[in-house]
Enzyme design. Structure first.
Site, mmCIF file in Angstrom:
data_model
loop_
_atom_site.group_PDB
_atom_site.id
_atom_site.type_symbol
_atom_site.label_atom_id
_atom_site.label_comp_id
_atom_site.label_asym_id
_atom_site.label_seq_id
_atom_site.Cartn_x
_atom_site.Cartn_y
_atom_site.Cartn_z
ATOM 1 N N ARG A 175 87.769 99.257 35.941
ATOM 2 C CA ARG A 175 87.281 100.642 36.009
ATOM 3 C C ARG A 175 85.923 100.759 36.705
ATOM 4 N NH1 ARG A 175 91.571 100.138 35.081
ATOM 5 N NH2 ARG A 175 92.870 100.954 33.398
ATOM 6 N N SER A 265 91.555 109.242 29.073
ATOM 7 C CA SER A 265 90.861 108.299 28.185
ATOM 8 C C SER A 265 89.359 108.483 28.345
ATOM 9 C CB SER A 265 91.254 106.859 28.531
ATOM 10 O OG SER A 265 92.634 106.655 28.302
ATOM 11 N N GLU A 362 84.053 107.081 30.222
ATOM 12 C CA GLU A 362 84.693 106.924 31.527
ATOM 13 C C GLU A 362 84.444 108.100 32.453
ATOM 14 O OE1 GLU A 362 89.057 105.771 33.400
ATOM 15 O OE2 GLU A 362 88.578 105.332 31.313
#
Length: 370
Positions: A175, A265, A362
């Site tokens: 990520r 998420s 995130e």
């Protein structure tokens, strides 16, 4: 194909706030909103804003953004370019595809499955634009965009020129990428948020020709397919199954379902030292990533639920954890950005108190911090 975000049909005439442009449906008024349909138009807006010292937010689908309730005193621009160019296609080399940053990611995945291009079928149902995918090195169900990424063509805001990165130059990780890291500090020590130093213009992909999927890497997906990890099955089956799994978790946008009014998420799975991973409870998930440091990935969802935050935590308030998945923070209708941030802090601090692990958000945070 995913349903559009609530704001996806908004026009320059109707947009008044970032709440109109984000899947969380929160965010304050914007001073200037622009839509561009060509690379030249996009670059003009970026250059004008940077030359004037005006805050700049380049948005795709708005699916990975949590914006403040305060006014955004700058320019918000959306890249509306669509389509793709197939530069080469052969049985040996696969499909050499170049996609404008504004293309809808799931439209590309659907096209790939239809064309017999294998390797991104497990990334079905992810909202947002193609340009955002290399920034986050977007991944799901055992696949990452980095698996098929060839290059990213960008506009370097610091140097005022086009900069093309080969995959090997992007510093891809879980990520993360060089592009994402420039939000908080580039090689020159300059922080560029809420838009990174390098504005993605095009993404080049090298995708194998195959009607079968890439080998299944994710146990949950393998079980749902009735297959073994490492097995290959028709890519169309993988797409259909992933979409079904995502819908069951509220991760496919649906204007009628508040469980999907989220940024997906909210926390990334933590990467821990071997010592920190060893301090977790015995039944906590541990996935060694195979680097020299012995880094172990754990599960943010497991940590959240075992810290006492169950699905639906926060209800009947305006912001809550999804009733379908503990990793999604949702706007139940009428939530403010502050409501979402308060919930995020509660969850993050609760996990830290329970396990000594600080979860990282995130989404891109615009005008606020956790």
């Amino acid at each position: 194909m995913t349903e559009s975000a609530p704001s996806a049909t908004a026009t320059a005439a109707t947009v008044t706030a970032l709440a109109d442009l984000t899947t969380l449906r929160v965010g304050g008024p914007v001073r200037s909103y622009r839509e561009t349909s060509s690379e030249a138009e996009l670059l003009d807006v970026v250059r004008e804003a940077d030359a004037a010292g005006t805050p700049l937010l380049v948005l795709g689908g708005g699916s990975n953004v949590l914006a403040s309730d305060e006014p955004f005193d700058g320019v918000v621009v959306r890249d509306l370019r669509r389509g793709l160019e197939t530069r080469e296609s052969s049985a040996c080399s696969g499909a050499d595809v170049v996609v404008p940053a504004g293309e809808v990611w799931d439209d590309l995945v659907a096209r790939a499955v239809d064309e017999g291009w294998s390797g991104i079928e497990a990334l079905s149902g992810i909202p947002g634009s193609v340009g955002a995918t290399p920034v986050q090195n977007v991944g799901a169900y055992g696949q990452e965009v980095g698996d098929v990424l060839a290059f990213v063509r960008t506009w370097d805001r610091a140097r005022g020129r086009i900069k093309t990165f080969a995959r090997s130059e992007l510093g891809l990780g879980y990520r993360t990428s060089l592009l994402k890291r420039s939000f908080t500090g580039d090689a020159d020590g300059v922080a560029w948020g809420p838009t990174p130093r390098y504005v993605v213009l095009e993404v080049g992909l090298q995708i194998p020709h195959a009607t079968l999927s890439a080998p299944i890497r994710y146990a949950e997906l393998a079980r749902a397919l009735g297959a073994e990890v490492g097995e290959r099955v028709p890519a169309v089956r993988v797409r259909e199954t992933v979409l079904e799994l995502r819908r069951g978790k509220g991760m496919v946008l649906d204007a009628a379902d508040p469980d999907t009014w989220s940024a997906g998420s909210f926390f990334t799975n933590p990467l821990l030292s071997a010592e920190a991973a060893g301090a977790l409870p015995e039944d906590a998930p541990r996935f060694p990533i195979g680097d020299a440091a012995g880094t172990v990935k754990s599960s943010a969802a497991w940590l959240i639920s075992h810290a006492g935050f169950e699905r639906g935590h926060g209800l009947p308030g305006p912001a809550s954890l999804s009733t379908k998945h503990s990793l999604a923070l949702t706007n139940r209708g009428g939530a403010s950005a502050e409501d979402v941030v308060t919930l995020a802090r509660e969850v993050r601090d609760g996990v830290a108190a329970s396990f000594g692990v600080v979860l990282e958000a995130e989404p891109v945070l615009v005008g606020l911090t956790l």
